[in-house]
Design a protein around this motif. Structure first.
Motif, PDB file in Angstrom:
ATOM      1  N   LEU A 177      -2.801  -6.152  -1.047  1.00  0.00           N
ATOM      2  CA  LEU A 177      -1.883  -7.268  -1.027  1.00  0.00           C
ATOM      3  C   LEU A 177      -0.989  -7.232   0.209  1.00  0.00           C
ATOM      4  CD1 LEU A 177      -1.328  -9.649  -2.964  1.00  0.00           C
ATOM      5  CD2 LEU A 177       0.553  -8.300  -3.899  1.00  0.00           C
ATOM      6  N   PHE A 178      -0.910  -8.340   0.896  1.00  0.00           N
ATOM      7  CA  PHE A 178      -0.104  -8.550   2.108  1.00  0.00           C
ATOM      8  C   PHE A 178      -0.712  -7.897   3.356  1.00  0.00           C
ATOM      9  CE2 PHE A 178       3.975  -8.248  -0.711  1.00  0.00           C
ATOM     10  CZ  PHE A 178       3.571  -9.369  -1.407  1.00  0.00           C
ATOM     11  N   ALA A 179      -1.801  -7.150   3.203  1.00  0.00           N
ATOM     12  CA  ALA A 179      -2.326  -6.373   4.328  1.00  0.00           C
ATOM     13  C   ALA A 179      -2.927  -7.271   5.408  1.00  0.00           C
ATOM     14  CB  ALA A 179      -3.370  -5.378   3.842  1.00  0.00           C
ATOM     15  N   VAL A 180      -2.836  -6.822   6.652  1.00  0.00           N
ATOM     16  CA  VAL A 180      -3.371  -7.525   7.815  1.00  0.00           C
ATOM     17  C   VAL A 180      -4.406  -6.637   8.482  1.00  0.00           C
ATOM     18  CG1 VAL A 180      -2.825  -8.473  10.090  1.00  0.00           C
ATOM     19  CG2 VAL A 180      -1.238  -8.819   8.183  1.00  0.00           C
ATOM     20  N   ASP A 181      -5.569  -7.182   8.770  1.00  0.00           N
ATOM     21  CA  ASP A 181      -6.602  -6.428   9.467  1.00  0.00           C
ATOM     22  C   ASP A 181      -6.147  -6.164  10.906  1.00  0.00           C
ATOM     23  OD1 ASP A 181      -9.116  -6.566  11.400  1.00  0.00           O
ATOM     24  OD2 ASP A 181      -9.816  -5.817   9.473  1.00  0.00           O
ATOM     25  N   PRO A 182      -6.185  -4.895  11.371  1.00  0.00           N
ATOM     26  CA  PRO A 182      -5.696  -4.610  12.729  1.00  0.00           C
ATOM     27  C   PRO A 182      -6.501  -5.311  13.810  1.00  0.00           C
ATOM     28  CG  PRO A 182      -6.805  -2.702  11.798  1.00  0.00           C
ATOM     29  CD  PRO A 182      -6.629  -3.681  10.683  1.00  0.00           C
ATOM     30  N   GLY A 212       0.816  -1.204   0.000  1.00  0.00           N
ATOM     31  CA  GLY A 212       0.000   0.000   0.000  1.00  0.00           C
ATOM     32  C   GLY A 212       0.850   1.255   0.000  1.00  0.00           C
ATOM     33  N   PRO A 213       0.240   2.383  -0.339  1.00  0.00           N
ATOM     34  CA  PRO A 213       0.999   3.641  -0.437  1.00  0.00           C
ATOM     35  C   PRO A 213       1.487   4.177   0.906  1.00  0.00           C
ATOM     36  CG  PRO A 213      -1.355   4.039  -0.728  1.00  0.00           C
ATOM     37  CD  PRO A 213      -1.175   2.552  -0.724  1.00  0.00           C
ATOM     38  N   GLN A 214       0.942   3.671   2.018  1.00  0.00           N
ATOM     39  CA  GLN A 214       1.304   4.189   3.337  1.00  0.00           C
ATOM     40  C   GLN A 214       2.417   3.396   4.017  1.00  0.00           C
ATOM     41  OE1 GLN A 214       0.080   7.032   4.289  1.00  0.00           O
ATOM     42  NE2 GLN A 214      -1.299   7.115   2.533  1.00  0.00           N
TER      43      GLN A 214
END
Length: 270
Positions: free
Chosen positions: A122-127, A13-15
């Protein structure tokens, strides 16, 4: 008590560079090692009955695409982490959350993006998943934030197991702070008593004051964020999911509100 190892979830992601920079600054402040983690599974196509011509090629191509994405994530991590000596990278072809859970044994603190972070994908994890399953304090970082000095901190207090755990987990931050405000919010059934938690923090040489507020019909998460703004705080500490996640999903709750919309970092424990 300190953070000797800080782990950051890396996505495409961009962040992500903001989040890694923030994690790197924390690693410097606590003289900790910094660990970047990323994982994703290939988009395997499952044939309806038995193998089909070209299926092996499709599996190989899908795996190669994910490996290339992992290389991109690694490069983004290295660029944002800079020339620090104690930096480590971990990645694998696996679902992101199970991989992060397995790696969390090496961490004192895990840093993830907020729930409303656009484009993480992609690759992101839900907090929320991270807080529930990692067994470690989780620092949820909102978009565009690349520093968390934590010189001024607001602790959202209710005498629950989750809040007690969060205060204990946050001690490395709280002991370094110039001001810590323990805030209890009266939602109509009386504000939580803060004497014991204030005494606990004073015993750890934390500069702490107590504050009670009436919600006035506002959501508790909103009251916490407003109090943080009033006191110049860039960190909120709370217990997470004092109610079940199902109830929070259906009716809303402090954890969900902060994960989705807080403009400052939130340290959460469950």
């Amino acid at each position: 008590m300190t953070f000797a190892s800080i782990m950051v979830a890396v996505d495409l992601g961009p962040q992500v560079r903001h989040r890694v920079r923030l994690s790197g600054h924390l690693a410097d402040a606590f003289q900790a090692r910094l660990i970047g983690v990323a994982a994703e599974t290939p988009a395997y196509a499952v044939p309806p009955v038995g193998p089909t011509p070209g299926s092996a090629f499709a599996l190989s191509a899908s795996s190669e695409a994910v490996l290339q994405d992992l290389k991109r994530a690694h490069a983004a991590f290295e660029e944002a982490a800079g020339p620090r000596a104690r930096v480590e990278w971990r990645s694998n072809l696996e679902f992101p959350l199970p991989f992060l859970i397995a790696q969390a044994a090496a961490a004192d603190l895990v840093v993830v993006g907020s729930k409303d972070e656009a484009g993480a994908g992609l690759f992101a994890v839900d907090p929320g998943d991270a807080v529930m399953h990692l067994g470690r304090p989780v620092l949820v970082v909102p978009p565009e934030v690349d520093h968390c000095d934590a010189r001024h901190v607001v602790v959202g207090w209710k005498n629950t197991r989750e809040a007690r755990r969060a205060v204990r987990d946050a001690l490395p931050f709280l002991k370094r702070a110039a001001q810590v405000v323990v805030l209890s919010v009266d939602e109509g059934d009386g504000a939580a008593q803060v004497r014991d938690v204030v005494g606990f923090l004073e015993a750890h040489a934390v500069p702490v004051t107590a504050l009670q507020r009436e919600s006035g019909g506002a959501r508790v998460g909103t009251v916490l964020v407003e109090a943080a703004a009033e006191h110049g705080a860039d960190l909120v500490v709370t217990g997470a999911y004092g109610h079940t996640r199902l109830r929070e999903w259906a009716f809303g709750g402090v954890t969900r509100d902060l994960q989705a919309g807080a403009p400052i970092c939130c340290l959460m424990s469950h």
